[in-house]
Design a protein around this motif. Structure first.
Motif, PDB file in Angstrom:
ATOM      1  N   ASP A 229     112.585  26.293  74.176  1.00  0.00           N
ATOM      2  CA  ASP A 229     112.521  25.925  72.412  1.00  0.00           C
ATOM      3  C   ASP A 229     113.495  27.642  72.022  1.00  0.00           C
TER       4      ASP A 229
ATOM      5  N   ASN B 137     111.774  17.474  66.134  1.00  0.00           N
ATOM      6  CA  ASN B 137     110.705  18.133  65.275  1.00  0.00           C
ATOM      7  C   ASN B 137     109.625  17.662  64.340  1.00  0.00           C
TER       8      ASN B 137
ATOM      9  N   GLY C   9     108.417  24.901  66.569  1.00  0.00           N
ATOM     10  CA  GLY C   9     109.734  23.985  65.725  1.00  0.00           C
ATOM     11  C   GLY C   9     110.213  23.863  64.599  1.00  0.00           C
TER      12      GLY C   9
END
Ligand SMILES: Nc1ncnc2c1ncn2[C@@H]1O[C@H](COP(=O)(O)OP(=O)(O)O)[C@@H](O)[C@H]1O
Ligand SMILES: [Mg+2]
Length: 409
Positions: free
Chosen positions: A242, A304, A366
Motif C-alpha cells: 500500500d 479502496n 486507502g
C-alpha cells in the motif's frame, strides 16, 4: 406644465402646493377620494412618457400601483414598494392617504430607479461571481496543500517501504522454512518415542522430561504459532505494498483508453466475497466513453472505495454504483448506506494514516492512495456524507489526459 383634469371633480389643493410640485423633479400624482388624478406634475408627465411612450398619460403611473397598496396607505398613512413596469422601467412608488377635514386626501410619489436597480443587480452578480471565484480558489489552495503533503509523505513512505521490503522478504521466507524444519524435528522426536518403546531403560526418564517441558503442547502449538507469524508478516507486506502504491513506486503502466465499467466489475468480483453477506448491490451504469487512464491504478481506487463502503455497513446495507458523463468528464460514484462520516473527520479522511478503524482493519492509507491516483489522472474525488445515513464518493475524471505541453499536463 402642470395639469388639472377638468372632467374630474376638483379637490382643493392650494396654488402654492401646485407651484411647488411643478418645479419638483420627482413625479407626484394628487388624487381625490375616488382615486382619480386631480393633478399630475411635470415630472409625472415626463415619467409617464418613459413608462409608456405610446400613451404618455399620467394615469399609466397610477395603474402601476398595486391594488393592495391602498389598504396599508389608508390605515398607517403610507405604502412603499418597487414596481417593475412592462417597459422595463423600475419605479419606486409611495402612496399616501389621510383625512383632511371631510375630505380624503391621497397622493402618489414615483421615482425612476431603473438605473439604481440595474447597478444593484450588476453588483450582486459581480459579488456572487467573486464569491464563486473565492470558493474555487480556496478549494484549489486546499487541493494544492493536500498534494504537497501527499508528495512529501509519499517520498517518506517510498523510503520506508523500500527499507522494510527486504527484511520482510527474508523473515517471510524463513518462517516458511522454519515451519518445515519444526515439523521435521517433531517427526523425529515422535519417531524416537515410538522406536524406544516403553520397555527401554531411558523411556521413563524421557517421558518425565517430555511432561516437564510440555512437549505435547509445544508440538500442537508450534505450527499454529508459525502460521500466525506468517500471517502477521503477510499483513505487513500488504501495508508495504500500500505504501508503495501510495508513493507510486515501480509503476510504469502506459495510459490507455478503457471502459471503466469493466474495471469496476472486475474489481467488484474481487471484493464481492467479503461483501455479499451484508450488502445489496445496485448498479446504475450510464453511457460513458472510454477513459484515458492507468487502468490498474483506477481499479485500485475503486477497490479502496468499495472496501470502505463495505466496512461502513455494520449489519446490512446497500452499495450503489453509478456512472455518467458531465461535459468532458466521466464520473463514477460509489454510495453506501453505512455509518456516514462526521463533519469534523471529513477534512481528514484523505490524510495518510488517518483511520477510525481498529488496528488490523484500517491503515488509513486507502483514501490517500485514491487521492494520489486520481490527482495524477487530473481528476478529483468529491465526498458527501450524512452521519447515520451513508456516504457517497464520486470520482470525476477527464475523458482525455492533457497532452504533454498542454496546460495542466
Ligand atoms: N464509505 C465510508 N463511510 C464511512 N467512513 C468512511 C468511508 N470511507 C472512508 N471513511 C473514513 O475515512 C477513514 C480513512 O479511510 P481510508 O483512508 O480508506 O483508511 P482505512 O479504511 O484504512 O481506515 C476511515 O477510517 C473512515 O473513518
Ligand atoms: Mg480504507
Amino acid at each position: 406644465m402642470s395639469e388639472e383634469t377638468s372632467s374630474q371633480p376638483r379637490t382643493a389643493w392650494s396654488d402654492d402646493l401646485l407651484w411647488a410640485l411643478s418645479v419638483f423633479d420627482t413625479a407626484v400624482l394628487l388624487l381625490d377620494g375616488e382615486l382619480r388624478i386631480t393633478h399630475a406634475n411635470a415630472a409625472a408627465h415626463a415619467l409617464a412618457a418613459r413608462v409608456d411612450p405610446a400613451h404618455p398619460d399620467p394615469s399609466v403611473l397610477l395603474r402601476q400601483l398595486p391594488a393592495e397598496a391602498w389598504a396599508p396607505a389608508c390605515t398607517i398613512g403610507r405604502w412603499r414598494g418597487e414596481v417593475a413596469t412592462a417597459s422595463g422601467v423600475v419605479l419606486q412608488v409611495a402612496a399616501y392617504c389621510g383625512q383632511r377635514g371631510n375630505e380624503m386626501r391621497r397622493f402618489v410619489v414615483l421615482d425612476d430607479v431603473t438605473a439604481r436597480v440595474a447597478r444593484e443587480h450588476e453588483l450582486t452578480s459581480r459579488h456572487d461571481e467573486l464569491e464563486r471565484t473565492y470558493r474555487r480558489l480556496a478549494s484549489t489552495q486546499e487541493q494544492l496543500l493536500q498534494t504537497e503533503k501527499m508528495a512529501s509523505i509519499g517520498q517518506l513512505a517510498a523510503g520506508v517501504a523500500h527499507e522494510i521490503n527486504n527484511p520482510i522478504g527474508y523473515v517471510h521466507s524463513n518462517l516458511g522454512t522454519l515451519r518445515d524444519y519444526a515439523s521435521a524435528l517433531i517427526s523425529l522426536v515422535e519417531a524416537y518415542g515410538r522406536e524406544l518403546g516403553t520397555e527401554h531403560p531411558a523411556s521413563a526418564h524421557l517421558q518425565q522430561m517430555r511432561e516437564r517441558l510440555d512437549i505435547d503442547f509445544i508440538v500442537g502449538d508450534l505450527p499454529q504459532l508459525l502460521d500466525e507469524s506468517r500471517e502477521g508478516i503477510e499483513r505487513v507486506t500488504k501495508i508495504v505494498q500500500d505504501l508503495k502504491e501510495f508513493s507510486h513506486v515501480g509503476r510504469d503502466e502506459p495510459v490507455r483508453a478503457v471502459d471503466l465499467h469493466k474495471g469496476l466489475d472486475s474489481t467488484l468480483n474481487i471484493v464481492w466475497n467479503d461483501l455479499k453477506y451484508k450488502v445489496r448491490l445496485e448498479k446504475h451504469y450510464g453511457e460513458i466513453p472510454p477513459v484515458e487512464c492507468h487502468p490498474s491504478e483506477l481499479n485500485q481506487v475503486f477497490m479502496n472505495l468499495l472496501i470502505n463502503a463495505g466496512q461502513s455497513i455494520a449489519e446490512r446495507g446497500t452499495i450503489t454504483l453509478a456512472t455518467g458523463v458531465d461535459n468532458e468528464e466521466v464520473w463514477v460514484s460509489i454510495a453506501d448506506s453505512g455509518c456516514g462520516i462526521p463533519d469534523e473527520s471529513l477534512a481528514r479522511i484523505f490524510d495518510p494514516f488517518y483511520t477510525t478503524k481498529p488496528i488490523g482493519r484500517g491503515t488509513g492509507l486507502g483514501l490517500a492512495i485514491c487521492y494520489g491516483i486520481v490527482a495524477k489522472h487530473h481528476g478529483r474525488i468529491e465526498v458527501s456524507s450524512r452521519l447515520g445515513f451513508g456516504s457517497t464518493f464520486r470520482v470525476v475524471l477527464p475523458v482525455q489526459q492533457p497532452r504533454p505541453g498542454q496546460p495542466g499536463a
